[in-house]
Design an enzyme around this catalytic site. Structure first.
Site, PDB file in Angstrom:
ATOM      1  N   CYS A  60       0.865  -1.179   0.000  1.00 21.68           N
ATOM      2  CA  CYS A  60       0.000   0.000   0.000  1.00 21.68           C
ATOM      3  C   CYS A  60       0.900   1.227   0.000  1.00 21.68           C
ATOM      4  O   CYS A  60       2.089   1.124  -0.302  1.00 21.68           O
ATOM      5  CB  CYS A  60      -0.992  -0.022   1.171  1.00 21.68           C
ATOM      6  N   ASN A  74       2.434   1.482   4.312  1.00 25.04           N
ATOM      7  CA  ASN A  74       2.683   0.241   5.037  1.00 25.04           C
ATOM      8  C   ASN A  74       2.368   0.368   6.529  1.00 25.04           C
ATOM      9  O   ASN A  74       3.070  -0.174   7.368  1.00 25.04           O
ATOM     10  CB  ASN A  74       4.128  -0.240   4.818  1.00 25.04           C
ATOM     11  N   CYS A 101      -1.442   0.786   7.395  1.00 23.24           N
ATOM     12  CA  CYS A 101      -2.872   0.491   7.551  1.00 23.24           C
ATOM     13  C   CYS A 101      -3.272  -0.786   6.815  1.00 23.24           C
ATOM     14  O   CYS A 101      -3.542  -1.810   7.436  1.00 23.24           O
ATOM     15  CB  CYS A 101      -3.738   1.651   7.053  1.00 23.24           C
ATOM     16  N   ARG A 102      -3.322  -0.710   5.506  1.00 23.95           N
ATOM     17  CA  ARG A 102      -3.879  -1.807   4.712  1.00 23.95           C
ATOM     18  C   ARG A 102      -2.949  -3.005   4.573  1.00 23.95           C
ATOM     19  O   ARG A 102      -3.337  -4.142   4.858  1.00 23.95           O
ATOM     20  CB  ARG A 102      -4.272  -1.300   3.322  1.00 23.95           C
ATOM     21  N   SER A 103      -1.731  -2.783   4.099  1.00 24.76           N
ATOM     22  CA  SER A 103      -0.861  -3.930   3.808  1.00 24.76           C
ATOM     23  C   SER A 103      -0.434  -4.710   5.057  1.00 24.76           C
ATOM     24  O   SER A 103      -0.410  -5.945   5.010  1.00 24.76           O
ATOM     25  CB  SER A 103       0.336  -3.521   2.944  1.00 24.76           C
ATOM     26  N   ASP A 144      -8.175   3.287   1.407  1.00 26.04           N
ATOM     27  CA  ASP A 144      -7.259   3.674   2.483  1.00 26.04           C
ATOM     28  C   ASP A 144      -8.068   4.319   3.605  1.00 26.04           C
ATOM     29  O   ASP A 144      -8.675   5.372   3.413  1.00 26.04           O
ATOM     30  CB  ASP A 144      -6.224   4.656   1.945  1.00 26.04           C
TER      31      ASP A 144
END
Length: 158
Positions: free
Chosen positions: A10, A13, A15-17, A126
């Site tokens: 993302c 690095n 939140c999402r990934s 995001d």
């Protein structure tokens, strides 16, 4: 058999990934497939190198029995294109950036996560500027996508 090496990417690095990494590892463990995978995450940007995931991602994972607090942010490295079999961007912008950075012959490893996992041409949004509800929705989206991804990877390693 050599494990399939999966990298989630993302922007920062945090939140999402990292949450995707934690979810996929937990699901693989539950299904007895942990040894068949090597999972990591990275960001296209360098803002959060060495930092833990966003506290809201840590909390969302924790509510579902997953601990991602030991992960640390890192930026995508050139060798990631060599070291990973599958590089999954969380959104189209990440995928464009990844394909632009990919050395010759490596762009085929780069895919939009939900499209590769479940055939949905959809970004993982995001949630950085959102509240806890957005992080719970993120968790649910990642869990569904990672479940589909495990099925697809199972077919790939059979």
């Amino acid at each position: 058999m050599k494990p399939v090496r999966v990298l989630f990417v993302c922007l920062g690095n945090i939140c999402r990934s990292p949450l995707a990494e934690g979810v996929l590892c937990a699901l693989a463990e539950q299904k007895g497939l942990a040894s068949a995978l090597q999972v990591d995450s990275a960001g296209t940007g360098a803002w959060h190198i060495g930092e833990p995931p966003d506290g809201r991602s840590i909390q969302a994972a924790r509510r579902h029995g997953i601990d991602i607090s030991a992960q640390r942010g890192r930026q995508l490295r050139a060798e990631d294109f060599r070291d990973f079999d599958l590089i999954l961007g969380m959104d189209e912008n990440n995928v464009r950036t990844l394909k632009g950075l990919a050395p010759e012959g490596a762009a085929g490893k780069v895919h939009l996560f939900l499209n590769y996992a479940s055939g949905r041409s959809e970004d993982v949004p995001d949630p950085y500027y959102e509240g806890a509800d957005a992080f719970e929705a993120l968790y649910q989206m990642l869990e569904a996508g990672c479940s589909s991804l495990l099925v697809r990877l199972g077919e790939r390693t059979s």
